[in-house]
Scaffold this active site. Structure first.
Site, PDB file in Angstrom:
ATOM      1  N   GLU A  94      68.418  51.250  10.180  1.00 50.17           N
ATOM      2  CA  GLU A  94      66.877  51.431  10.991  1.00 50.17           C
ATOM      3  C   GLU A  94      66.851  50.748  12.328  1.00 50.17           C
ATOM      4  O   GLU A  94      65.975  51.222  13.158  1.00 50.17           O
ATOM      5  CB  GLU A  94      65.795  50.743  10.121  1.00 50.17           C
ATOM      6  CG  GLU A  94      65.684  51.575   8.889  1.00 50.17           C
ATOM      7  CD  GLU A  94      64.542  50.842   7.852  1.00 50.17           C
ATOM      8  OE1 GLU A  94      64.269  49.358   8.114  1.00 50.17           O
ATOM      9  OE2 GLU A  94      64.133  51.492   7.113  1.00 50.17           O
ATOM     10  N   GLU A 125      81.930  44.543  -7.287  1.00 52.90           N
ATOM     11  CA  GLU A 125      81.412  43.244  -6.581  1.00 52.90           C
ATOM     12  C   GLU A 125      82.628  42.174  -6.958  1.00 52.90           C
ATOM     13  O   GLU A 125      82.259  40.939  -6.459  1.00 52.90           O
ATOM     14  CB  GLU A 125      80.086  43.081  -6.989  1.00 52.90           C
ATOM     15  CG  GLU A 125      79.729  42.665  -8.289  1.00 52.90           C
ATOM     16  CD  GLU A 125      78.564  42.258  -8.584  1.00 52.90           C
ATOM     17  OE1 GLU A 125      78.077  41.268  -9.281  1.00 52.90           O
ATOM     18  OE2 GLU A 125      77.645  42.922  -8.204  1.00 52.90           O
TER      19      GLU A 125
END
Length: 314
Positions: A94, A125
């Site tokens: 963004e 992860e």
């Protein structure tokens, strides 16, 4: 890429972590009416505001360090797995349309790569070495900043990345939703967003995810304010790439110059669709080249450039 293997770290009991505990307020969650469920979620979400307030000083330190690093040519990286990684990628993506930054300035990295944005790959992860590798692949240096995001605080991928970043001289910022006495670190900034147990035990895409998104909003916006991407409360470096953003740019020019819509649109066109440049051209009666030179002298800080028009010595 390495494949997850059951090692000692993965088998550690994490039931003591705040993010894994059961919330007493939601013990009858499966018996609630839809309205009672919404009310409970709303009540619990109020805790995200307190969590942000509790981390205010650490967030401010992160903003100051990151802005200083980016002024020296550094980059900001968010790194995480699962929901945490997705939130980092979202915030990074963004920045270009909002602040007209290059895609390289703020980057989001998620364990498993782009495919993990839409398909769960949480097993990745557990591989600290993959976090180290991705840092080396991006050739981090001493002016870069890495924000490691992990709600539960223990994600090996994130810790591997942060430690590798520190070894290369970069600034390492840690963001988690567990207290320091549960997961201790020695990174440059330690941001803890303590929202308490989730209404659905362990589902950190809820309060923890909300608080993390809020913190990332604060961090990236605060950094861009420090870098001169904002004048007053207007996004004067907005990237004019579609009809909506052109309309926003024109409205900013109208509001700040009192020009009508047609004149504001013409000014925007003459500036090359750059609001900040258009404002300086109008206020200083400058050509685009003159305005750009003035902005460059003041490192892109519009307010400083405008003040210099009033005082030529500045």
């Amino acid at each position: 890429m390495s494949s997850p293997t059951p090692d000692a770290d993965r088998l550690v009991d994490r039931g003591h972590l705040l993010t894994e505990q059961a919330n007493p307020a939601s013990r009858n969650l499966d018996q609630l009416s839809p309205l009672a469920f919404v009310d409970l979620v709303n009540a619990e979400d109020q805790k995200t505001l307190s969590a942000i307030a509790g981390a205010r000083e650490d967030l401010a330190e992160a903003i100051a360090l990151t802005a200083a690093a980016l002024r020296e040519g550094g980059r900001l990286f968010y790194i995480g797995a699962g929901t945490s990684g997705r939130l980092g990628v979202l915030d990074a993506s963004e920045c270009p349309p909002t602040f007209c930054t290059s895609p390289e300035l703020v980057q989001g990295i998620i364990a498993g790569g782009a495919g993990a944005l839409v398909r769960s790959s949480e097993g990745l992860e557990d591989i600290a070495e993959d976090g180290e590798t991705v840092i080396h692949e991006h050739r981090l240096h001493e002016h870069d900043v890495v924000v490691g995001i992990t709600a539960g605080g223990t994600t090996p991928y994130v810790h591997g990345a942060l430690k590798a970043a520190q070894q290369r001289g970069a600034t390492a910022i840690f963001m988690a939703c567990v207290p320091q006495d549960q997961v201790s670190t020695d990174y440059d900034v330690d941001i803890r967003l303590l929202v308490g147990p989730e209404i659905l035990a362990g589902s950190t895409r809820l309060k923890a995810g909300t608080a993390t998104k809020m913190a990332l909003n604060i961090l990236s916006t605060g950094v861009m304010v420090q870098l001169g991407k904002v004048y007053g409360n207007r996004m004067v470096d907005v990237s004019v790439t579609n009809t909506k953003l052109r309309d926003r740019a024109i409205r900013i020019l109208k509001d700040l110059t009192n020009l009508d819509r047609t004149a504001a649109g013409d000014l925007l066109d003459r500036s090359g669709q750059r609001v900040k440049l258009a404002l300086l051209m109008h206020w200083g009666d400058l050509t685009p080249n003159q305005a750009e030179e003035c902005l460059n002298r003041h490192h892109g800080q519009l307010r400083q450039a405008v003040n210099s028009l009033k005082d030529p010595k500045r």
